[in-house]
Design an enzyme around this catalytic site. Structure first.
Site, PDB file in Angstrom:
ATOM      1  NE  ARG A  49     -15.592  -5.920  -2.727  1.00 39.11           N
ATOM      2  CZ  ARG A  49     -15.961  -6.702  -3.737  1.00 39.11           C
ATOM      3  NH1 ARG A  49     -16.344  -6.157  -4.880  1.00 39.11           N
ATOM      4  NH2 ARG A  49     -15.926  -8.015  -3.629  1.00 39.11           N
ATOM      5  CB  SER A  79     -11.549 -15.870  -8.365  1.00 42.02           C
ATOM      6  OG  SER A  79     -10.950 -17.095  -7.945  1.00 42.02           O
ATOM      7  CG  ASN A  80     -11.927 -15.915  -1.965  1.00 41.26           C
ATOM      8  OD1 ASN A  80     -11.683 -14.897  -1.334  1.00 41.26           O
ATOM      9  ND2 ASN A  80     -13.160 -16.405  -2.063  1.00 41.26           N
ATOM     10  CB  SER A  89     -12.392 -10.033   1.015  1.00 47.37           C
ATOM     11  OG  SER A  89     -12.517 -11.355   0.606  1.00 47.37           O
ATOM     12  CB  ALA A 112     -21.390 -26.160  -2.417  1.00 45.97           C
TER      13      ALA A 112
END
Ligand SMILES: C[C@@H](NC(=O)[C@@H](C)NC(=O)CCCC[C@H](NC(=O)C[NH3+])C(=O)[O-])C(=O)O
Length: 354
Positions: free
Chosen positions: A290, A165-166, A67, A126
């Site tokens: 960030r 969220s990507n 990311s 998942a």
């Protein structure tokens, strides 16, 4: 403000702790431009870059940055905003009519993760290893990834706060290609990689190989005690403009120093990038950026990355004079992730009272 000298002993200790927690290797590079404008480079490393050959971990190898790619994508879109080719507070619908299910979602909502678009990776991964194996050689279109997200309703009213969220940065990639008529690779190269001479930075999607000398990455299975999976080769097509760039510690430090040093964006756009919304304790999110507030009162700016086999931590000081990139060639390992986040304090706060 002049930061205290980095505490390299503590930094090395964090890397060694990451090894005891399951990372095959870990490294960190600090670029520190002092008031006299001399740059000192500090490096620390532990463990191996390759479990097969036992090649030692090193700070020069290339790796998947996950990311941290989002910060590159945000820079491209903000440069387009500076050129008047997109307006942050326009609905995405204005540029890509009918693409999204809610006309209230704006370009800014994508960049600060407040759109409410569901993150398709929650379903995709998942089950960590089966999920990875199912996609590691697949090539997705942006549209296919968005369709996976749109199987779910929005998770919140657009603009109602930060929900990572990507999917947001998949739409950013779609938007960049729509606005420029060019693939995101060309925009990364022309606007960031070439101007900053980032010779270790590549967008090779959908090629599965990391060009040149690189660190191998190892995915930790969900099942305790199961063997690590070598995840080095993958298309990273599930991530693309949200996470498919390859780079190095040197290049990420150069990139973030240039960004916060005002050499990549006009002041107006850098100011927009630093419009923070809360994102957890001592954390905030701007536009693809960030902010983490450290215990010594210093705030640092950058991004983390988590892609199969690689945890990346790339942060710089407010003026861009000191940058840290740290890497562990492990992932899906919460202990390693928390330990590697603790490289920020020694790097930016220096020696701490015990
Ligand atoms: C965290 C970071 N986000 C990113 O870098 C994006 C690209 N990565 C993810 O969303 C995690 C994908 C699954 C990784 C996998 N985990 C699983 O499969 C868990 N079941 C792994 O750890 O390798 C950020 O924005 O700071």
């Amino acid at each position: 403000a002049v930061l205290p000298a980095p505490d390299l002993t503590a930094l090395g200790g964090r890397l060694r702790t990451a090894l005891t927690q399951g990372a095959p290797g870990a490294m960190a590079r600090i670029d520190d431009r002092r008031p006299d404008d001399h740059t000192t480079v500090h490096q620390a490393m532990a463990g191996v870059a390759d479990r097969g050959t036992k090649e030692a971990m090193n700070t020069t190898g290339r790796f998947r940055i996950g990311s941290v790619t989002k910060t590159f994508s945000a820079v491209v879109l903000l440069q387009l905003a500076a050129e008047g080719r997109v307006r942050l507070d326009n609905p995405v619908d204005h540029y890509l009519p009918g693409l999204l299910p809610d006309g209230r979602i704006t370009v800014r909502h994508l960049l600060n993760h407040s759109s409410g678009l569901y993150d398709y990776t929650h379903d995709m991964f998942a089950r960590t290893v089966p999920g990875f194996e199912a996609v590691r050689t697949r090539v997705f279109t942006y549209r296919q990834l968005l369709d996976l997200s749109l199987r779910h309703p929005l998770t919140q009213v657009p603009g109602a706060g930060h929900t990572y969220s990507n999917t947001n940065f998949v739409v950013v990639g779609l938007l960049i290609e729509h606005l420029t008529g060019r693939p995101v690779r060309a925009e990364y190269e022309d606007r960031i990689i070439r101007p900053l001479k980032l010779n270790d930075t590549f967008y090779v999607h959908p090629d599965t190989r990391i060009p040149g000398r690189h660190v191998r990455g190892y995915l930790t299975p969900d099942e305790a005690g199961a063997s690590l999976v070598d995840a080095t080769e993958q298309t990273a097509s599930w991530a693309q403009s949200a996470g498919a760039l390859i780079s190095s510690a040197r290049d990420l430090n150069t990139f973030l120093s240039a960004l916060l040093g005002g050499r990549l964006l006009p002041a107006a756009q850098l100011t927009q990038m630093r419009q923070w919304i809360p994102a957890g304790t001592g954390q905030a999110y701007g536009l693809g950026l960030r902010r983490r507030d450290l215990s010594c009162g210093v705030s640092v700016y950058g991004h983390t990355g988590a892609v199969q086999g690689y945890y990346t931590y790339a942060f710089t000081s407010a003026d861009g004079r000191r940058s840290l990139t740290a890497l562990a060639n492990a992932s899906n390992n919460g202990e390693v992730h928390r330990t590697m986040l603790r490289t920020l304090e020694p790097a930016f706060c220096g020696k701490q009272a015990k």
